[in-house]
Design a protein around this motif. Structure first.
Motif, PDB file in Angstrom:
ATOM      1  N   ARG A   1       1.058   6.988  -6.819  1.00 52.65           N
ATOM      2  CA  ARG A   1      -0.175   7.894  -7.041  1.00 52.65           C
ATOM      3  C   ARG A   1       0.344   9.347  -6.778  1.00 52.65           C
ATOM      4  O   ARG A   1       0.185  10.578  -7.700  1.00 52.65           O
ATOM      5  CB  ARG A   1      -1.322   8.355  -5.928  1.00 52.65           C
TER       6      ARG A   1
ATOM      7  N   ASP B   1       0.993  -1.200   0.197  1.00 57.10           N
ATOM      8  CA  ASP B   1      -0.267   0.205   0.043  1.00 57.10           C
ATOM      9  C   ASP B   1       0.835   1.017  -0.013  1.00 57.10           C
ATOM     10  O   ASP B   1       0.364   2.327  -0.807  1.00 57.10           O
ATOM     11  CB  ASP B   1      -0.894   0.004   1.066  1.00 57.10           C
TER      12      ASP B   1
ATOM     13  N   ARG C   1      -9.058   4.059   2.215  1.00 51.45           N
ATOM     14  CA  ARG C   1     -10.142   1.838   2.025  1.00 51.45           C
ATOM     15  C   ARG C   1      -8.767   1.595   2.758  1.00 51.45           C
ATOM     16  O   ARG C   1      -9.271   0.862   3.442  1.00 51.45           O
ATOM     17  CB  ARG C   1      -9.428   1.732   0.826  1.00 51.45           C
TER      18      ARG C   1
ATOM     19  N   GLU D   1      -8.114   7.292  -3.069  1.00 53.91           N
ATOM     20  CA  GLU D   1      -8.190   6.538  -2.499  1.00 53.91           C
ATOM     21  C   GLU D   1      -7.311   5.314  -1.497  1.00 53.91           C
ATOM     22  O   GLU D   1      -7.631   4.560  -1.311  1.00 53.91           O
ATOM     23  CB  GLU D   1      -7.866   5.316  -4.066  1.00 53.91           C
TER      24      GLU D   1
ATOM     25  N   HIS E   1      -5.590  11.554   2.150  1.00 54.87           N
ATOM     26  CA  HIS E   1      -6.331  11.050   1.487  1.00 54.87           C
ATOM     27  C   HIS E   1      -7.001  12.337   1.133  1.00 54.87           C
ATOM     28  O   HIS E   1      -8.433  12.429   0.229  1.00 54.87           O
ATOM     29  CB  HIS E   1      -7.471  11.741   2.855  1.00 54.87           C
TER      30      HIS E   1
END
Length: 253
Positions: A163, A156, A226, A223, A218
């Motif tokens: 990103r 993650d 999550r 995403e 966030h």
């Protein structure tokens, strides 16, 4: 992307090697929070200074990993924010904050990522999961009373950084965490259940734990919301526990 280093984070970020041209990831240096010789801190600082000069000269973007652990966020109460006051509780935290300041004052394009307790395969033996597994299997685990841990899967972390770089986030600090810390006793409970072992618990001292704000993360990577569901830490521990249980078993014969 050029990944500089040969350890745990470097190995995982190698999957992005063909992405993000002009980005250099400083995946080297001190990786555990205690018992670090001053020479190790000095060596990491010198290497980072050299890399800053190189990236400035070549107009590259430099990614630096700092910490969002209690070494950095050590004041109970309001969640620790990237733009808020910090009072590092250890030499490791102070070292990371100092290197953040060097980057902030430089002319190089950069991104500072304060990482929570990252969990994955092939970690240093003294990092959170391998250390806890080894202790549980030994029959005795030493814990800090009042300690909480924000656990995040290295997979993650890689996705989040990918990103952030795709979005062009620059010259800022971002907490990369779940925002949902759990008492360290719950981590031990889950490891005991996975391993089928009950260990005696020894408490060595009491520590202050400050939650980590993920509001900025966030907002930049929606995403990421999550990550950190109620059972997230259990799934992450279960994913990697047998890597360390197996290596411990093999090492002890």
């Amino acid at each position: 992307m050029e990944v500089i280093g040969s350890g745990f984070l470097a190995g995982n970020f190698a999957t992005l090697a063909s992405s993000h041209p002009g980005v250099v990831v400083a995946a080297f240096g001190v990786c555990v929070a205690s018992g670090i010789p001053e020479a190790d801190f000095a060596r990491e600082a010198t290497r980072l200074y050299e890399l800053i000069s190189r990236c400035e000269r070549r107009q590259e973007k430099l990614v630096f990993f700092s910490t969002a652990s209690a070494a950095m966020y050590a004041v109970p109460g309001e969640a620790g924010r990237e733009d808020g006051p910090v009072f590092p509780s250890t030499a490791y935290g102070r070292h990371n904050l100092a290197l953040e300041a060097v980057l902030a004052a430089s002319r190089v394009d950069h991104l500072v990522l304060r990482l929570a307790h990252v969990v994955g395969a092939a970690q240093h033996a003294d990092m959170l999961l391998p250390s806890l597994v080894r202790q549980v299997q030994s029959g005795t685990v030493r814990l800090y009373r009042g300690a909480w841990r924000d656990v995040i899967d290295v997979a993650d972390v890689v996705t989040v950084v990918d990103r952030l770089l795709t979005a062009g986030v620059s010259r800022t600090v971002v907490n990369v965490a779940t925002g949902t810390a759990v008492p360290v006793e719950r981590l031990v409970d889950h490891l005991e259940a996975e391993l089928g072992v009950r260990a005696d618990r020894e408490y060595v001292s009491e520590v202050a734990t400050q939650p980590v704000s993920v509001a900025k993360l966030h907002s930049l990577v929606p995403e990421a919301a999550r990550i950190g569901s109620e059972d997230y830490y259990r799934r992450v521990l279960s994913k990697y526990v047998w890597e360390y249980a197996g290596s411990t078993t093999a090492a002890t014969g």
